[in-house]
Design a protein around this motif. Structure first.
Motif, PDB file in Angstrom:
ATOM      1  N   PRO A  57     -17.959  27.321  15.468  1.00 37.28           N
ATOM      2  CA  PRO A  57     -19.205  27.509  15.380  1.00 37.28           C
ATOM      3  C   PRO A  57     -19.851  28.135  14.306  1.00 37.28           C
ATOM      4  O   PRO A  57     -21.002  27.835  13.615  1.00 37.28           O
ATOM      5  N   ASP A  58     -19.246  29.090  13.671  1.00 36.52           N
ATOM      6  CA  ASP A  58     -19.698  29.865  12.356  1.00 36.52           C
ATOM      7  C   ASP A  58     -19.727  28.729  11.235  1.00 36.52           C
ATOM      8  O   ASP A  58     -20.723  28.672  10.466  1.00 36.52           O
ATOM      9  N   SER A  83     -22.932  26.661  12.016  1.00 32.44           N
ATOM     10  CA  SER A  83     -23.915  27.333  11.709  1.00 32.44           C
ATOM     11  C   SER A  83     -24.153  27.740  10.036  1.00 32.44           C
ATOM     12  O   SER A  83     -25.309  27.454   9.776  1.00 32.44           O
ATOM     13  N   LYS A  84     -23.074  27.914   9.403  1.00 28.97           N
ATOM     14  CA  LYS A  84     -23.205  28.010   7.955  1.00 28.97           C
ATOM     15  C   LYS A  84     -23.679  26.502   7.193  1.00 28.97           C
ATOM     16  O   LYS A  84     -24.629  26.665   6.366  1.00 28.97           O
ATOM     17  N   LYS A 122     -25.284  29.964  18.992  1.00 30.54           N
ATOM     18  CA  LYS A 122     -25.123  30.483  17.540  1.00 30.54           C
ATOM     19  C   LYS A 122     -26.292  29.991  16.746  1.00 30.54           C
ATOM     20  O   LYS A 122     -26.840  30.655  16.253  1.00 30.54           O
ATOM     21  N   ILE A 123     -26.557  28.590  16.849  1.00 33.58           N
ATOM     22  CA  ILE A 123     -27.187  27.959  15.975  1.00 33.58           C
ATOM     23  C   ILE A 123     -28.764  28.468  16.312  1.00 33.58           C
ATOM     24  O   ILE A 123     -29.648  28.983  15.406  1.00 33.58           O
ATOM     25  N   ILE A 168     -29.671  32.017  15.064  1.00 29.44           N
ATOM     26  CA  ILE A 168     -29.865  32.181  13.896  1.00 29.44           C
ATOM     27  C   ILE A 168     -31.097  31.403  13.427  1.00 29.44           C
ATOM     28  O   ILE A 168     -32.175  32.281  12.623  1.00 29.44           O
TER      29      ILE A 168
END
Length: 141
Positions: free
Chosen positions: A6-7, A10-11, A54-55, A58
């Motif tokens: 997920p990171d 997201s990045k 997560k998205i 952010i």
């Protein structure tokens, strides 16, 4: 093959969004319309609830008015039900920006694509590949 976290996703969304915003015609009121090709994705093989959360966590505080629309296609009945359920934690204004569909006609209408061209290419994935050169300026080497 190493899985994508997920990171990582997201990045990638942040990087892509920042590059789109930097090229915006109206930097005071930038808008982004995003398309997520879910061909071959199912709940069991890759749709991650934590990735969507997560998205959202952010984007909501950092890009609240940037997202004009996010289209997810093709979405199975089960995946669509899951995604819509997850959107219950999102404010109503943001919920209306999400288009979760299994209809090519809906995708083409929402994104102003020519359905005949998409079909002539063999589908959305092939259509995207045909037009990927339009986005090459957004790719960092």
């Amino acid at each position: 093959v190493q899985s994508i976290s997920p990171d990582d996703v997201s990045k990638a969304f942040i990087l892509f969004t920042e590059m789109m915003l930097a090229r915006s015609k109206d930097p005071r009121n930038p808008k982004a319309c995003q398309f997520i090709d879910l061909s071959g994705v199912t709940i069991s093989n890759g749709f991650k609830v934590e990735m969507l959360k997560k998205i959202y966590n952010i984007f909501e505080p950092n890009y609240p008015e940037t997202l004009s629309k996010l289209v997810m296609y093709p979405v199975s009945t089960m995946l669509g039900t899951t995604a819509r359920t997850l959107l219950n934690f999102v404010n109503e204004k943001t919920q209306r920006k999400f288009v979760i569909t299994n209809s090519l006609a809906t995708v083409c209408e929402e994104l102003n694509w020519d359905i005949k061209e998409v079909e002539a290419c063999g589908g959305v994935t092939e259509f995207m590949h045909k037009h990927e050169n339009a986005g090459t300026s957004l790719i960092l080497e």
